[in-house]
Design a protein around this motif. Structure first.
Motif, short mmCIF file in Angstrom:
data_model
loop_
_atom_site.label_atom_id
_atom_site.label_comp_id
_atom_site.label_asym_id
_atom_site.label_seq_id
_atom_site.Cartn_x
_atom_site.Cartn_y
_atom_site.Cartn_z
N ARG A 184 0.83 -1.19 0.00
CA ARG A 184 0.00 0.00 0.00
C ARG A 184 0.87 1.25 0.00
O ARG A 184 1.89 1.29 0.65
CB ARG A 184 -0.91 0.04 1.24
N ASP B 11 -2.92 4.98 -1.72
CA ASP B 11 -4.06 4.34 -1.06
C ASP B 11 -4.58 5.20 0.08
O ASP B 11 -5.72 5.01 0.53
CB ASP B 11 -3.66 2.97 -0.51
N LEU C 191 -7.69 2.36 6.51
CA LEU C 191 -7.56 1.50 5.34
C LEU C 191 -8.52 0.31 5.42
O LEU C 191 -9.12 -0.07 4.42
CB LEU C 191 -6.12 0.99 5.20
#
Ligand code: CA
Length: 230
Positions: free
Chosen positions: A2, A47, A119
């Motif tokens: 990520r 991300d 996330l």
């Protein structure tokens, strides 16, 4: 892996964040101002974004608003970094679409916990965004498209456009509507841009044997039929 972008003008904090997150297996890029940040955003989007509010030149709140008003960037989660006592900033930031905030000074463990929590939350939202239509499978989070088992590679805009059509199957979408949704209200392009993108999507689909999926509706626009005949 990520990717996380961190916009923070204080070198010490930026380095601490970069070190902490890369140790936790994230790819991290630090930026000291909006100019370098946007230059990188144009190349690749991350991300998650960590955004300091007190920045020289363009402040963090302005950047946050710009991100949330940009069709390409608005779904990227943002955690804002605020100084200790600025409660109002937190409220404004969350209202403007930030996903969470971290108050300075903060510890590495808190930083990691917040990043991972945001996330996880956004992953969940995106996980559901796998759309199927006939033999087509579009995975929005992975940004992949398959026809049966054949991968189809689309450009960013082509992908967004097909996703939008799959979300709205059975509905005729005018060129103006598509322009607004995919290119944004400010886009000074012409509706011919839409035609060109539809054309390349069709060519790419036809190349894997997926033909006649996108219907041209005379003088109205385009649509995906509600049912597709296989
Ligand atoms: Ca600062």
């Amino acid at each position: 892996m990520r990717t996380i972008y961190c916009v923070e003008d204080e070198t010490g904090i930026r380095e601490l964040i970069t070190l902490a997150l890369s140790t936790a297996d994230f790819e991290v890029k630090g930026f000291e101002d909006s100019t370098s940040f946007y230059a990188e955003m144009k190349k690749k989007t991350p991300d998650l974004i960590l955004l300091d509010l007190m920045l020289p030149k363009v402040d963090g709140m302005t950047i946050l608003n710009e991100l949330k008003n940009n069709v390409d960037y608005k779904n990227i989660p943002v955690i804002i970094l605020t100084a200790k006592s600025l409660e109002l900033d937190k409220v404004k930031g969350l209202e403007a679409g930030a996903d969470d905030f971290i108050t300075k000074p903060f510890g590495v463990l808190e930083l990691l916990a917040r990043v991972k929590a945001v996330l996880r939350r956004t992953d969940k939202k995106i996980e559901e965004e796998v759309l199927t239509y006939g033999g087509l499978t579009l995975d929005y989070s992975k940004r992949t498209l398959h026809y049966n088992d054949n991968p189809v590679t689309l450009t960013y805009k082509e992908f967004e456009l097909l996703y939008y059509m799959m979300l709205n199957k059975g509905i005729v979408l005018s060129r103006d509507k598509i322009l607004q949704e995919i290119w944004g209200y400010d886009y000074e392009g012409e509706t011919r841009t839409v035609d060109m993108h539809i054309k390349t999507i069709r060519q790419k689909l036809e190349a894997v044997g997926c033909t006649n999926y996108i219907t041209t509706v005379r003088s109205a626009g385009y649509k995906l039929d509600e049912q597709v005949e296989l």
